[in-house]
Scaffold this active site. Structure first.
Site, PDB file in Angstrom:
ATOM      1  N   SER A 238       0.819  -1.217   0.000  1.00 28.78           N
ATOM      2  CA  SER A 238       0.000   0.000   0.000  1.00 28.78           C
ATOM      3  C   SER A 238       0.855   1.271   0.000  1.00 28.78           C
ATOM      4  O   SER A 238       0.315   2.359  -0.159  1.00 28.78           O
ATOM      5  CB  SER A 238      -0.944  -0.005   1.201  1.00 28.78           C
ATOM      6  OG  SER A 238      -0.231   0.203   2.385  1.00 28.78           O
TER       7      SER A 238
ATOM      8  N   LYS B 120      -6.137   4.812   7.873  1.00 27.03           N
ATOM      9  CA  LYS B 120      -4.951   5.538   7.415  1.00 27.03           C
ATOM     10  C   LYS B 120      -5.231   7.043   7.345  1.00 27.03           C
ATOM     11  O   LYS B 120      -4.428   7.868   7.807  1.00 27.03           O
ATOM     12  CB  LYS B 120      -4.523   5.010   6.047  1.00 27.03           C
ATOM     13  CG  LYS B 120      -3.878   3.633   6.130  1.00 27.03           C
ATOM     14  CD  LYS B 120      -3.623   3.061   4.755  1.00 27.03           C
ATOM     15  CE  LYS B 120      -2.917   1.695   4.872  1.00 27.03           C
ATOM     16  NZ  LYS B 120      -2.802   1.021   3.585  1.00 27.03           N
TER      17      LYS B 120
END
Lengths: 819, 279
Positions: free
Chosen positions: A670, A713
């Site tokens: 990611s 996040k």
């Protein structure tokens, strides 16, 4: 040949996402109820159609090997669903047979198993118990009767007289021949007499030799007769005992016969039971002395060995006629559904217990205890696969039982071949049941991969989804699911605002605005905690505020580590810039999962460029802190660089990438888009805005790809920015394909709505660069050139320069090798 | 008034076949109750010694190998050892109860030696000779046979036998009634209480004898509990004794059962009771 032109087309920099895209609300107005008290509970669980169909199929098909494995993560409520489903089904199925263990009169160490129609096992046990109780009084009474005494005395007298007569006759004969019979310390002595006295030795020696020989001859003859009688005595005694045994049998048979006949008549429709009763009756008649010994130890005529056996045992001679009812369905209707929570070998297949007796361990068929396979036989057995596999030999023995189609009681000592105390070998019982294992996916796939028997025996997988679609209809169904939980758990009703908030939270748990979690247990936890808050508030219904408060408290309880981490960033221990711009440095985002709580963590990612051979060095991988997927993501960056910039000349760079201040493992791809942006920033010299963090993976064509944990996040970076002060220039770049997953916290949504924090959705790395740098990435024109001053043009120029420098370094070596 | 059962000494007799030294302790106990002395008598039967030296003699071994039979020398040594053990046991028991004691060993014909060593006023006690394994009938020791033929009051004591709770067994109208009752009372001790009496005979005889027995016992502080039996047979007697809880029988020698060859031993074997036969 022009360099690759796709997909680096010219784009306007992406605009921040509107606040509405950051959170999908559940409108309480859509619900036609005021509180969940008005809702009918659900019979089935919504969104698990595939699993339920598999259950119906698996439980319905009556073929060997069609047992079920219910797959799904913990907390989806699959065990409750399975139990309810199987119980509903089992209730309409026939009740299986009872099973009893009885003494095996032919081979005592192999108790026999008999089946009876349900409910008759208990009746038989009671009937036999009553019979034994009767015999305890009837048999002694028969043996104490005058008739028995007289016949017994008659037998004794006959044999006693026979012995007496023989011995007296011999004594008379000895006397006639002047032979004395004397008791001595060691037996009997025979000696010639003179005048009624034992002859003096000297006197004997003075006799003529012929006379001595005559006396010796007579003595020998009488001595032989004595010896003969003494040898005959045990035979007479055995004969006497046999006569008494026959008498005892006759008396016993008389006392028990009509009782057994009555019992046999009651069970005449069960030939196996009648056969056993007949054998028991015969055995009882043949062993009457056991009952005499048990009743009156020391009674005359009872063989010593029988008395000794009873003196040194705690068991009653009647024990062998008892019925050990191991499976009793008297109280049950329908097929049994058994859930074995502790599936040890013994709890599955049963056990033979022992009792200590004079320092030894002894057992008998009455100490056979059933296992879950016995009690579930004819029905359903529910087992947790992980617990089953953790028990030594339990899995192997379960498979063996399924393969053989019988339940054979065996101990671990039997399995490992240990020499144990003398034990029993109970007759195996035919096995016919469905086993439903529950477990997570990893376990299922491991078993499927590693155990060749697994698919043969568990042919049906009921795959429980861990999330379900979130549509208007399913939101209503979810409301009914909530109502079901409140009824089951005795939780007060929720008003529709609270239901809407639970649905939104379920979407957040699913990590997807278009889904809701199927992990019912998490929802149930939330409801319980909200109910507790409502109790404290004295409310009759649970409101949205109480649900939100319960969520906040869950987060608060779990967020100590997150807060410590945020604090260290705020204090400057962990270096994260949220303002300014830096070349070759970007804020990446990762997710930490601690227990059941996940939160985002910003990490500074930096890149350094130097002359090299075109490789991108992943420092995390070099020090073995990077996982394989992370390494793969980094290697894709090399592919991208080669594809976009390396068609005309070799890439003469070496790029080093590192997660700054990362001391644990890094896994996942990611951060690959962040890493690519860092490299491109470093090559181009264009600075990256430190107020923007970025997450997303990238492919070799520079396309952004979805990642997990996008909400956590974003929130992780938001918290850092908020602590430093929101400026309106801060935000997070995410892949466009992650927009549908956004279910952000309300404070984040509010900040975005106010323009103080921005979420950018990008489809390509160029769009990301545009957001991160504010500069034009640039796309190749028809001649294959990037626009002057664009990021890509500057990258290419730097790569050309690196290649030239590399070439210059390589040239003198070539000359040397040519000369 | 002189006691009808006046005992000069209690003589505890043993021979080579008597393997129960507890008879000595029982004899001391009886002597203490009768307030008299105890004398131990160990008889070495000369017939037995001859038997072992006689080439024509044979031994019925009863399971023992012939080669394991003891020699004449071993028999001699064994007799000496048994006599020494018996003397020591008697001395220990007598000292414990402070009863005058003596002990002697004689060799000769058992009947003759027993007769010579005892007088009419002595009470003879004979120990238990166990049955021989494998032998269908009971063969008594020379000492037992001699004691039976001697016509003196004799006590046969089984292994671990006691005489604390006696039952008197007499024949109605027998001249031995008074001696039997006196012996039973002296064994039962000076305390007042019940004394069980089994009267055998025809019903009229029993009815006739009962008042006299009752008053005699009552005059000595005992309450008579009289039970009638037309004929004393082992099973009936045993059942009666079990009901009473007796540990011993004091019986007149003219009760037929106790005069029989095996009568006493039947009782002894069946119930472990001590039996005193009063002449």
């Amino acid at each position: 040949v022009p360099e690759s032109t796709s997909p680096a087309q010219h784009h306007e920099p992406p605009k921040p996402l509107p606040a509405a895209a950051l959170y999908r609300r559940c409108d309480p107005a859509q619900f036609a109820f005021q509180t969940t008290a008005e809702l009918e509970p659900l019979d089935d669980t919504p969104g698990q159609d595939r699993a339920m169909d598999a259950m119906r199929f698996g439980l319905g098909i009556r073929r060997e090997g069609y047992n079920l494995f219910a797959i799904g993560p913990a907390g989806t409520g699959k065990r409750t669903i399975i139990e309810q489903f199987t119980r509903r089904r089992a209730a309409s199925e026939p009740t299986p047979q009872d099973w009893i263990y009885v003494f095996n009169f032919a081979e005592p160490h192999k108790p026999r198993a008999l089946s009876l129609p349900s409910g008759r096992g208990a009746a038989l046990r009671q009937d036999v118990k009553t019979l034994i109780d009767d015999l305890r009084t009837a048999l002694p009474a028969a043996f104490e009767s005058d008739d028995y005494r007289q016949r017994r005395q008659s037998i004794d007298s006959v044999f006693k007289d026979r012995q007496d007569q023989a011995f007296r006759k011999l004594q008379r004969r000895a006397k006639e021949h002047d032979v004395g019979v004397l008791r001595t310390p060691v037996g009997i002595g025979l000696a010639p007499l003179r005048n009624g006295e034992v002859m003096e030795p000297d006197e004997f020696h003075k006799l003529p030799e012929a006379e001595q020989e005559r006396i010796q001859g007579e003595m020998n003859a009488i001595h032989q007769e004595f010896q003969a009688i003494i040898e005959q005595a045990p035979k007479w005694e055995a004969e006497r005992r046999e006569k008494i045994r026959e008498l005892n049998q006759e008396v016993t048979q008389f006392a028990i016969g009509f009782r057994f006949d009555s019992l046999c008549e009651r069970y005449q429709d069960l030939p196996n039971v009648v056969e056993h009763l007949k054998v028991a009756e015969r055995d009882l008649a043949e062993n009457a002395e056991h009952f005499l010994a048990a009743q009156a130890s020391g009674q005359d005529g009872v063989p010593v060995e029988v008395l000794a056996r009873h003196a040194f045992t705690e068991s009653s001679p009647y024990d062998r006629y008892q019925i050990n009812l191991v499976v009793d369905h008297a109280a049950n209707g329908g097929a049994p559904v058994i859930e074995e929570d502790h599936p040890t070998l013994q709890n599955l297949v049963g056990r033979v217990e022992y009792r200590a007796q004079f320092g030894n361990l002894v057992t008998d068929f009455t100490m056979i205890k059933p296992g879950a396979l016995h009690t579930a036989n004819g029905g359903y057995l529910l087992l947790d696969a992980r617990r089953l596999l953790m028990q030594p030999y339990a899995w192997e023995e379960l498979k063996r039982a399924l393969r053989a189609g019988v339940i054979q009681i065996r101990s671990i000592a039997d399995m490992v071949g240990m020499v144990g105390t003398q034990s029993l070998q109970p007759e195996a019982i035919p096995l016919d049941l469905k086993i439903v294992l529950t477990g997570d996916r990893v376990l299922y796939y491991l078993l499927a991969e590693l155990d060749p028997d697994f698919h043969e025996m568990f042919k049906v997988a009921a795959d429980f989804d861990d999330e379900m679609d979130r549509t208007g209809v399913s939101e209503t169904a979810y409301a009914r699911l909530i109502a079901s939980i409140t009824k089951r758990e005795k939780i007060r009703p929720l008003d529709r605002g609270a239901v809407a908030r639970v649905v939104e939270h379920a979407a957040r748990v699913a990590g997807d605005a278009e889904k809701v979690t199927a992990r019912i247990e998490l929802v149930a936890d939330l409801l319980r905690e909200a109910d507790h808050l409502a109790t404290e508030a004295g409310a009759e219904t649970i409101t949205a505020d109480q649900v939100q408060r319960a969520i906040d408290l869950q987060i608060y309880r779990a967020s100590r580590v997150r807060e410590r981490m945020q604090e260290e960033i705020r204090r400057g221990t962990i270096l994260i810039d949220t303002a300014g711009a830096r070349v070759g440095q970007v804020n990446g985002l990762s997710v930490l999962q601690l227990g059941g709580f996940a939160f985002g963590r910003p990490s500074r990612i930096s890149a350094q460029i130097r002359l090299g051979k075109g490789e991108v060095v992943d420092i995390e991988r070099e020090v073995e802190l990077g996982g394989p997927i992370h390494s793969k993501g980094v290697m894709i960056l090399g592919g991208f660089l080669g594809g976009r910039f390396g068609r005309q000349r070799p890439l003469a760079l070496s790029a080093s990438l590192v997660f700054e201040q990362s001391y644990g493992g890094v896994e996942g791809d990611s951060a690959s888009m962040a890493e690519l942006c860092t490299i491109l920033s470093s090559l181009s010299g264009v600075a990256i805005r430190q107020g923007i963090a970025i997450t997303g993976s990238v492919n070799q064509n520079g396309e952004a790809q979805a990642i997990g944990g996008v909400n956590e996040k974003i929130e992780g970076f938001f918290d850092v920015c908020q602590a430093a002060g929101l400026t309106g220039d801060q935000g997070v770049v995410i892949p466009a394909s992650n927009v549908k997953h956004l279910m952000l916290r309300q404070d984040v949504v509010a900040a975005a709505a106010a323009g103080r924090f921005n979420i950018y959705a990008v489809a390509t790395v160029d769009e990301a660069l545009a957001v991160l740098t504010g500069a034009e990435p640039g796309a190749r024109d028809a001649s294959g050139q990037f626009p002057a001053g664009s990021i890509n043009q500057r990258v290419e120029a730097e790569l050309v320069a690196l290649a030239d420098r590399a070439k210059a370094f390589a040239a003198p070596e070539k000359k040397e090798s040519a000369s | 008034v002189s006691d009808p059962f006046d005992v000069e000494r209690v003589i505890a007799a043993l021979d080579a076949c008597s393997d129960d030294l507890e008879i000595l302790a029982a004899a001391v106990d009886v002597a203490a109750r009768l307030q008299t002395a105890v004398a131990g008598l160990f008889i070495e039967d000369e017939s037995l010694l001859r038997l072992w030296s006689l080439p024509a003699a044979r031994h019925v071994t009863l399971g023992r190998a012939a080669r394991d039979l003891p020699s004449a020398e071993q028999i001699e040594a064994d007799l000496k050892a048994r006599a020494a053990q018996a003397e020591a046991a008697l001395e220990a028991a007598a000292r414990r109860q402070r009863v005058p004691w003596s002990f002697r060993v004689v060799r000769g014909r058992t009947a003759r030696e027993l007769d010579a060593a005892t007088m009419n006023d002595d009470l003879l006690m004979v120990g238990w000779t166990p049955a021989l394994p494998g032998l269908p009938i009971r063969l008594g020791s020379p000492l037992e046979e001699a004691a039976r033929e001697l016509a003196r009051s004799t006590v046969h004591v089984p292994r671990r036998g006691t005489m604390a709770r006696p039952v008197a067994v007499v024949r109605a109208g027998s001249p031995l009634v008074n001696r039997v009752l006196a012996a039973a009372m002296r064994l039962a001790g000076p305390q007042t209480g019940d004394l069980d009496v089994v009267l055998s005979g025809a019903a009229p005889d029993i009815l006739r004898a009962t008042p006299e027995i009752t008053s005699r016992l009552l005059s000595r502080g005992y309450r008579a509990r009289i039970r009638g039996l037309d004929d004393v047979r082992v099973p009936d007697l045993m059942r009666m004794l079990a009901e009473i809880g007796a540990d011993s029988v004091v019986a007149a020698a003219d009760v037929p059962l106790f005069g029989e060859q095996d009568g006493v031993h039947k009782a002894l074997e069946r119930a472990g009771l001590s039996v005193m036969i009063v002449h």
